[in-house]
Design a protein around this motif. Structure first.
Motif, PDB file in Angstrom:
ATOM      1  N   GLN A  11     -51.643  19.391 -49.240  1.00  0.00           N
ATOM      2  CA  GLN A  11     -51.422  18.616 -48.018  1.00  0.00           C
ATOM      3  C   GLN A  11     -52.089  19.280 -46.817  1.00  0.00           C
ATOM      4  O   GLN A  11     -52.751  18.599 -46.007  1.00  0.00           O
ATOM      5  CB  GLN A  11     -49.908  18.462 -47.777  1.00  0.00           C
ATOM      6  N   TRP A  12     -51.953  20.599 -46.696  1.00  0.00           N
ATOM      7  CA  TRP A  12     -52.493  21.292 -45.524  1.00  0.00           C
ATOM      8  C   TRP A  12     -54.012  21.282 -45.521  1.00  0.00           C
ATOM      9  O   TRP A  12     -54.637  21.066 -44.469  1.00  0.00           O
ATOM     10  CB  TRP A  12     -51.967  22.727 -45.478  1.00  0.00           C
ATOM     11  N   THR A  13     -54.641  21.512 -46.675  1.00  0.00           N
ATOM     12  CA  THR A  13     -56.104  21.501 -46.710  1.00  0.00           C
ATOM     13  C   THR A  13     -56.651  20.099 -46.431  1.00  0.00           C
ATOM     14  O   THR A  13     -57.691  19.957 -45.770  1.00  0.00           O
ATOM     15  CB  THR A  13     -56.639  22.036 -48.053  1.00  0.00           C
ATOM     16  N   ARG A  14     -55.963  19.057 -46.890  1.00  0.00           N
ATOM     17  CA  ARG A  14     -56.369  17.691 -46.533  1.00  0.00           C
ATOM     18  C   ARG A  14     -56.333  17.506 -45.019  1.00  0.00           C
ATOM     19  O   ARG A  14     -57.248  16.926 -44.424  1.00  0.00           O
ATOM     20  CB  ARG A  14     -55.458  16.644 -47.191  1.00  0.00           C
ATOM     21  N   SER A  15     -55.274  18.002 -44.397  1.00  0.00           N
ATOM     22  CA  SER A  15     -55.147  17.825 -42.941  1.00  0.00           C
ATOM     23  C   SER A  15     -56.253  18.567 -42.196  1.00  0.00           C
ATOM     24  O   SER A  15     -56.769  18.064 -41.189  1.00  0.00           O
ATOM     25  CB  SER A  15     -53.767  18.292 -42.457  1.00  0.00           C
ATOM     26  N   LYS A  16     -56.646  19.763 -42.672  1.00  0.00           N
ATOM     27  CA  LYS A  16     -57.730  20.507 -42.029  1.00  0.00           C
ATOM     28  C   LYS A  16     -59.064  19.784 -42.203  1.00  0.00           C
ATOM     29  O   LYS A  16     -59.859  19.691 -41.260  1.00  0.00           O
ATOM     30  CB  LYS A  16     -57.817  21.922 -42.584  1.00  0.00           C
ATOM     31  N   SER A  52     -59.550  16.626 -42.562  1.00  0.00           N
ATOM     32  CA  SER A  52     -59.537  15.459 -41.665  1.00  0.00           C
ATOM     33  C   SER A  52     -59.727  15.885 -40.212  1.00  0.00           C
ATOM     34  O   SER A  52     -60.465  15.242 -39.451  1.00  0.00           O
ATOM     35  CB  SER A  52     -58.225  14.687 -41.833  1.00  0.00           C
ATOM     36  N   GLU A  53     -59.071  16.969 -39.818  1.00  0.00           N
ATOM     37  CA  GLU A  53     -59.210  17.492 -38.458  1.00  0.00           C
ATOM     38  C   GLU A  53     -60.670  17.841 -38.150  1.00  0.00           C
ATOM     39  O   GLU A  53     -61.150  17.624 -37.025  1.00  0.00           O
ATOM     40  CB  GLU A  53     -58.328  18.730 -38.307  1.00  0.00           C
ATOM     41  N   THR A  74     -58.025  18.770 -54.502  1.00  0.00           N
ATOM     42  CA  THR A  74     -58.253  18.230 -53.165  1.00  0.00           C
ATOM     43  C   THR A  74     -59.760  18.121 -52.923  1.00  0.00           C
ATOM     44  O   THR A  74     -60.493  19.091 -53.116  1.00  0.00           O
ATOM     45  CB  THR A  74     -57.595  19.115 -52.097  1.00  0.00           C
TER      46      THR A  74
END
Length: 533
Positions: free
Chosen positions: A71-76, A78-79, A295
């Motif tokens: 989840q965190w790597t997906r958010s990075k 996207s950021e 991911t």
């Protein structure tokens, strides 16, 4: 015989026009300079590594922490503005498992704290338990009969006492001129080992494992303890029991630091009763097999070959007792940073650049093999049931490769998974045609220590999944540091052993390599591929 020179950065392949052809290899030095500046002056690689390891922690396959890392790597991604950010399921990878704490102490013949940690996918103790230590080496079905009825309530030590052997070389090492020159030599491969006796021993071990797990439960064994494979207080621990639903998981299984293990064994050799107390807080999270997740994210291609792809990746799963910083949080942080750098410098690649953060590498390259099989190609399953039961690397024949339509659209895959040491070059995996290309790509990085292209193969990580199906797959040559003396699969695999300057250097080189691969007019050359071998 001509010897390769590190400074010349050119492999002579014996074709009259080869040097002239590869002299035309274009390296965009303006883009290279921008990559260097972003990587060296505005790096975020240690911020990424810190979050993965100190905040999220160890990322055992199918653990809650691994899901958090997805989840965190997906958010990075996207950021940072990457496209097509998603998780891709890897079916039935096993049950989730979590470990919180473990303690062990010797109560008799004297009081002493003992340092031991549980193997993954083995049960906890459900509170503190006590038992008498006994040495029982169980390596065959005959041994099961030998110990039947003798182990109830016991804590079974499974390995012989191992005399201490001091290290004969430095615990922390970097490549020097001589060691890099040695890597440039190509050792001729030995005959493939098809020893029937070896195969029989392997099958016997595989057959014994579930029987032994159930035997320990049936006999009422409290726990098993094995010796760490490394000395000096380092606990090197991986998996036990079974992650697959429906298979026996055995009893709590721990690995003890060698010096403490030997202390217990010497007491047993003196015929002294050894009483132990242990408490292991570990548990399975699922009753059924669950999918794991890779991911994925991309920088879309903008040129004529935008439907082709260059890939880079690293495995995000780790073992559970450290924080997975060097195996392989470092590789993940570098590959993420390479993508961030390319976005930050405004790269508009011809081909699509795709990053993959794999699951299940530590269980046998599961995530990358699944991905390659779905997207690019996989081998037919053997018709012989005995052959099918073997891991792929033990099979005598791989069978026919079934390629997908995208097999011809991937140019290369680049991997990083040998700790946090700086890049010193790249393994060409016996791809003679690609070597002079890589030599040109490395020239702007000689001043930061990356100089060699070696024809040697290296294995045991995710580039093998690509190489096995005829796709150019590469792992970088790295400084060893203390990867194979302190951190590999141990409780010391934490951020303190990662070197920030090395990770900055690696991020820049990876970014430049994938950019060069995405921009060259043709795909990278492929080495000869022999069906069924």
């Amino acid at each position: 015989m001509m010897r390769w020179g590190m400074a010349t950065a050119l492999l002579v392949v014996g074709l009259s026009g080869a040097q002239g052809a590869y002299a035309q290899e274009k390296v965009d030095l303006d883009m290279t300079a921008r990559i260097r500046q972003e990587a060296f002056q505005r790096s975020q690689v240690m911020d990424t590594l810190n979050h993965l390891t100190d905040v999220i922690g160890p990322r055992l396959t199918n653990s809650p922490a691994m899901a958090q890392a997805n989840q965190w790597t997906r958010s990075k991604f996207s950021e940072w503005g990457l496209a097509n950010v998603h998780d891709e399921a890897v079916a039935d990878i096993g049950r989730g498992w979590a470990f919180t704490d473990a303690s062990m102490e010797m109560l008799a013949p004297r009081a002493m704290p003992l340092h031991a940690l549980p193997k993954a996918w083995t049960p906890g103790t459900n509170g503190a338990v006590e038992g008498e230590a006994v040495f029982a080496k169980i390596e065959s079905k005959a041994d099961l009969e030998k110990w039947k009825g003798k182990l109830k309530g016991k804590i079974v030590f499974t390995d012989d006492l191992r005399p201490y052997k001091p290290n004969e070389k430095s615990d922390f090492s970097r490549h020097d001129h001589d060691s890099l020159e040695e890597l440039l030599s190509y050792p001729l491969p030995e005959e493939r080992n098809t020893d029937p006796a070896m195969m029989a021993r392997y099958r016997a071990r595989m057959e014994l494992a579930p029987l032994l797990n159930q035997f320990l439960i049936d006999e009422g064994v409290v726990a098993t303890v094995s010796i760490s494979s490394w000395n000096d207080g380092i606990v090197r621990v991986m998996g036990g029991g079974s992650r697959k639903a429906g298979e026996s998981v055995g009893v709590p299984a721990l690995v003890m630091m060698a010096e403490h293990y030997n202390t217990v064994m010497r007491a047993l050799e003196r015929k002294e009763p050894v009483k132990l107390r242990l408490n292991v807080d570990a548990r399975f999270l699922d009753d059924a097999n669950q999918p794991g997740y890779n991911t994925i994210a991309e920088i879309p291609g903008t040129g004529p070959q935008k439907d082709e792809v260059v890939m880079l990746g690293a495995h995000m799963d780790s073992w559970h007792t450290g924080s997975g910083a060097n195996d392989n949080g470092a590789g993940v942080a570098v590959m993420m940073e390479a993508m961030r750098i390319l976005k930050a410098v405004g790269a508009k690649p011809n081909r699509t650049i795709r990053v993959a953060l794999w699951t299940g590498e530590e269980q046998g390259l599961i995530g990358s093999q699944d991905y390659v099989g779905k997207h690019f190609g996989k081998f037919e399953e053997p018709k012989d049931p005995a052959e099918r039961a073997l891991p792929a690397f033990f099979r005598q024949s791989k069978g026919k490769l079934i390629r997908t339509a995208d097999h011809g659209k991937i140019s290369a895959y680049f991997n990083l998974d040998n700790g946090s040491g700086r890049i010193r070059g790249i393994y060409a995996q016996e791809n003679l045609a690609v070597a002079p290309i890589f030599e040109e790509w490395l020239k702007p990085w000689h001043d930061v220590g990356a100089t060699i292209v070696t024809q040697r193969n290296t294995g045991s990580t995710d580039h093998v999944s690509f190489d096995a199906v005829g796709i150019p797959g590469f792992q970088f040559v790295q400084d060893q540091l203390d990867y194979f003396s302190h951190v590999h699969h141990t409780h010391l695999d934490v951020q303190d052993h990662a070197v920030a300057a090395d990770l900055k250097q690696a991020s820049a080189i990876v970014a430049s390599f994938v950019y060069n691969a995405a921009m060259r007019p043709a795909r990278l050359p492929r080495k000869p591929f022999v069906e069924g071998k």
